[in-house]
Motif scaffolding. Structure first.
Motif, PDB file in Angstrom:
ATOM      1  N   ALA A  64       0.833  -1.197   0.000  1.00 39.33           N
ATOM      2  CA  ALA A  64       0.000   0.000   0.000  1.00 39.33           C
ATOM      3  C   ALA A  64       0.869   1.249   0.000  1.00 39.33           C
ATOM      4  CB  ALA A  64      -0.909   0.013   1.224  1.00 39.33           C
ATOM      5  N   GLN A  65       0.553   2.160  -0.902  1.00 38.48           N
ATOM      6  CA  GLN A  65       1.224   3.457  -0.951  1.00 38.48           C
ATOM      7  C   GLN A  65       0.172   4.528  -0.692  1.00 38.48           C
ATOM      8  OE1 GLN A  65       3.026   4.383  -4.728  1.00 38.48           O
ATOM      9  NE2 GLN A  65       3.439   6.494  -4.136  1.00 38.48           N
ATOM     10  N   VAL A  66       0.354   5.290   0.356  1.00 44.24           N
ATOM     11  CA  VAL A  66      -0.583   6.358   0.684  1.00 44.24           C
ATOM     12  C   VAL A  66      -0.325   7.540  -0.239  1.00 44.24           C
ATOM     13  CG1 VAL A  66      -1.364   7.963   2.462  1.00 44.24           C
ATOM     14  CG2 VAL A  66      -0.742   5.618   3.086  1.00 44.24           C
ATOM     15  N   LEU A  67      -1.357   7.952  -0.931  1.00 45.64           N
ATOM     16  CA  LEU A  67      -1.266   9.100  -1.831  1.00 45.64           C
ATOM     17  C   LEU A  67      -1.742  10.383  -1.149  1.00 45.64           C
ATOM     18  CD1 LEU A  67      -2.636   7.323  -5.006  1.00 45.64           C
ATOM     19  CD2 LEU A  67      -0.239   7.725  -4.391  1.00 45.64           C
ATOM     20  N   ARG A  68      -2.723  10.254  -0.266  1.00 46.62           N
ATOM     21  CA  ARG A  68      -3.252  11.440   0.403  1.00 46.62           C
ATOM     22  C   ARG A  68      -4.044  11.029   1.637  1.00 46.62           C
ATOM     23  NH1 ARG A  68      -6.426  15.282  -3.395  1.00 46.62           N
ATOM     24  NH2 ARG A  68      -4.331  15.374  -4.235  1.00 46.62           N
ATOM     25  N   ILE A  69      -3.949  11.846   2.675  1.00 49.11           N
ATOM     26  CA  ILE A  69      -4.782  11.705   3.871  1.00 49.11           C
ATOM     27  C   ILE A  69      -5.343  13.081   4.198  1.00 49.11           C
ATOM     28  CG2 ILE A  69      -4.851  11.187   6.350  1.00 49.11           C
ATOM     29  CD1 ILE A  69      -2.492   9.261   5.870  1.00 49.11           C
ATOM     30  N   VAL A  70      -6.634  13.139   4.429  1.00 47.96           N
ATOM     31  CA  VAL A  70      -7.301  14.364   4.855  1.00 47.96           C
ATOM     32  C   VAL A  70      -8.049  14.023   6.139  1.00 47.96           C
ATOM     33  CG1 VAL A  70      -9.021  16.118   4.273  1.00 47.96           C
ATOM     34  CG2 VAL A  70      -7.558  15.163   2.475  1.00 47.96           C
ATOM     35  N   ALA A  71      -7.826  14.820   7.177  1.00 51.26           N
ATOM     36  CA  ALA A  71      -8.484  14.565   8.460  1.00 51.26           C
ATOM     37  C   ALA A  71      -9.127  15.839   8.976  1.00 51.26           C
ATOM     38  CB  ALA A  71      -7.466  14.048   9.472  1.00 51.26           C
ATOM     39  N   GLY A  73     -11.507  16.729  12.542  1.00 52.09           N
ATOM     40  CA  GLY A  73     -12.213  16.257  13.722  1.00 52.09           C
ATOM     41  C   GLY A  73     -11.991  14.770  13.924  1.00 52.09           C
ATOM     42  N   ASP A  74     -13.078  14.026  14.044  1.00 45.31           N
ATOM     43  CA  ASP A  74     -12.961  12.583  14.289  1.00 45.31           C
ATOM     44  C   ASP A  74     -13.132  11.747  13.014  1.00 45.31           C
ATOM     45  OD1 ASP A  74     -15.664  12.926  13.879  1.00 45.31           O
ATOM     46  OD2 ASP A  74     -16.289  11.932  15.729  1.00 45.31           O
ATOM     47  N   GLU A  75     -12.967  12.373  11.844  1.00 42.32           N
ATOM     48  CA  GLU A  75     -13.081  11.655  10.575  1.00 42.32           C
ATOM     49  C   GLU A  75     -11.870  11.921   9.691  1.00 42.32           C
ATOM     50  OE1 GLU A  75     -16.869  12.993   9.090  1.00 42.32           O
ATOM     51  OE2 GLU A  75     -17.864  11.315  10.070  1.00 42.32           O
ATOM     52  N   ALA A  76     -11.484  10.904   8.931  1.00 42.05           N
ATOM     53  CA  ALA A  76     -10.363  11.037   7.997  1.00 42.05           C
ATOM     54  C   ALA A  76     -10.658  10.208   6.757  1.00 42.05           C
ATOM     55  CB  ALA A  76      -9.054  10.569   8.635  1.00 42.05           C
ATOM     56  N   VAL A  77      -9.997  10.595   5.667  1.00 43.18           N
ATOM     57  CA  VAL A  77     -10.095   9.885   4.401  1.00 43.18           C
ATOM     58  C   VAL A  77      -8.679   9.661   3.896  1.00 43.18           C
ATOM     59  CG1 VAL A  77     -10.899   9.997   2.003  1.00 43.18           C
ATOM     60  CG2 VAL A  77     -12.288  10.990   3.827  1.00 43.18           C
ATOM     61  N   SER A  78      -8.411   8.451   3.424  1.00 40.21           N
ATOM     62  CA  SER A  78      -7.135   8.223   2.752  1.00 40.21           C
ATOM     63  C   SER A  78      -7.409   7.732   1.344  1.00 40.21           C
ATOM     64  CB  SER A  78      -6.249   7.222   3.511  1.00 40.21           C
ATOM     65  OG  SER A  78      -6.801   5.930   3.521  1.00 40.21           O
ATOM     66  N   SER A  89      -4.407  -1.110  -7.923  1.00 38.36           N
ATOM     67  CA  SER A  89      -5.773  -0.690  -7.616  1.00 38.36           C
ATOM     68  C   SER A  89      -5.706   0.540  -6.732  1.00 38.36           C
ATOM     69  CB  SER A  89      -6.526  -1.782  -6.853  1.00 38.36           C
ATOM     70  OG  SER A  89      -6.589  -2.974  -7.576  1.00 38.36           O
ATOM     71  N   TYR A  90      -6.618   1.454  -6.961  1.00 40.48           N
ATOM     72  CA  TYR A  90      -6.752   2.612  -6.101  1.00 40.48           C
ATOM     73  C   TYR A  90      -7.922   2.372  -5.155  1.00 40.48           C
ATOM     74  CZ  TYR A  90      -3.622   5.102  -9.220  1.00 40.48           C
ATOM     75  OH  TYR A  90      -2.536   5.490  -9.949  1.00 40.48           O
ATOM     76  N   ALA A  91      -7.818   2.891  -3.949  1.00 39.54           N
ATOM     77  CA  ALA A  91      -8.900   2.750  -2.982  1.00 39.54           C
ATOM     78  C   ALA A  91      -9.057   4.040  -2.200  1.00 39.54           C
ATOM     79  CB  ALA A  91      -8.625   1.600  -2.020  1.00 39.54           C
ATOM     80  N   VAL A  92     -10.287   4.271  -1.760  1.00 36.08           N
ATOM     81  CA  VAL A  92     -10.607   5.365  -0.856  1.00 36.08           C
ATOM     82  C   VAL A  92     -11.074   4.720   0.434  1.00 36.08           C
ATOM     83  CG1 VAL A  92     -12.142   7.320  -0.432  1.00 36.08           C
ATOM     84  CG2 VAL A  92     -11.198   6.937  -2.721  1.00 36.08           C
ATOM     85  N   TRP A 110     -13.178  -0.056  -3.027  1.00 35.93           N
ATOM     86  CA  TRP A 110     -12.209  -0.617  -3.978  1.00 35.93           C
ATOM     87  C   TRP A 110     -12.830  -0.684  -5.354  1.00 35.93           C
ATOM     88  CZ3 TRP A 110      -7.310  -1.499  -2.502  1.00 35.93           C
ATOM     89  CH2 TRP A 110      -7.062  -1.541  -1.138  1.00 35.93           C
ATOM     90  N   PRO A 111     -12.842   0.429  -6.069  1.00 40.92           N
ATOM     91  CA  PRO A 111     -13.421   0.387  -7.419  1.00 40.92           C
ATOM     92  C   PRO A 111     -12.519  -0.374  -8.378  1.00 40.92           C
ATOM     93  CG  PRO A 111     -12.489   2.544  -6.972  1.00 40.92           C
ATOM     94  CD  PRO A 111     -12.359   1.740  -5.703  1.00 40.92           C
ATOM     95  N   GLU A 112     -13.121  -1.091  -9.260  1.00 36.30           N
ATOM     96  CA  GLU A 112     -12.371  -1.806 -10.294  1.00 36.30           C
ATOM     97  C   GLU A 112     -12.078  -0.853 -11.447  1.00 36.30           C
ATOM     98  OE1 GLU A 112     -11.174  -4.964 -10.352  1.00 36.30           O
ATOM     99  OE2 GLU A 112     -11.786  -5.028  -8.257  1.00 36.30           O
TER     100      GLU A 112
END
Length: 127
Positions: A64-71, A73-78, A89-92, A110-112
């Motif tokens: 896994a290679q992290v491309l971006r993390i946005v956080a 409050g108590d929520e985050a997206v990578s 494969s790319y994943a959110v 995990w979109p194809e």
């Protein structure tokens, strides 16, 4: 409320530990009652021990290679790039933290990959 910086660090540690297969460090980022969901397969895993086992037993030599993390409050997206051999494969990934800053909920998308439909080449470029 969890600090954005604390959750961001937890998500960074989560991915670094997953990549290193350091399941002890990985587990330290998780709440005991963590819930993991994959909407594409409609699977849900409840509890830290079951989620750790799921990851320990996951097949293949993936990375896994992290491309971006946005956080906030108590929520985050990578956004990650997952490689297994020549397959990419790319994943959110959506994360929610508890009051102690441990990850309590994860939803992986995990979109194809697919080829774009014909007729819009004049609007887009391939990368």
């Amino acid at each position: 409320m969890t600090s954005s910086t604390g959750l961001r660090k937890a998500v960074e540690t989560y991915w670094a530990a997953a990549e290193a297969r350091d399941w002890t460090a990985f587990g330290e980022t998780l709440a005991d009652d963590v819930v993991y969901e994959m909407p594409q397969s409609r699977e849900r895993i409840r509890g830290k021990e079951r989620y750790l086992q799921f990851n320990r037993e996951y097949p293949g030599d993936w990375h896994a290679q992290v491309l971006r993390i946005v956080a906030e409050g108590d929520e985050a997206v990578s956004w990650i790039l997952m490689r297994e051999g020549i397959k990419e494969s790319y994943a959110v990934n959506l994360f929610t933290a508890d009051a102690e800053g441990r990850i309590v909920a994860i939803t992986d998308f995990w979109p194809e990959p697919y080829e774009p439909p014909a007729g819009r080449e004049h609007l887009s470029e391939r990368y």
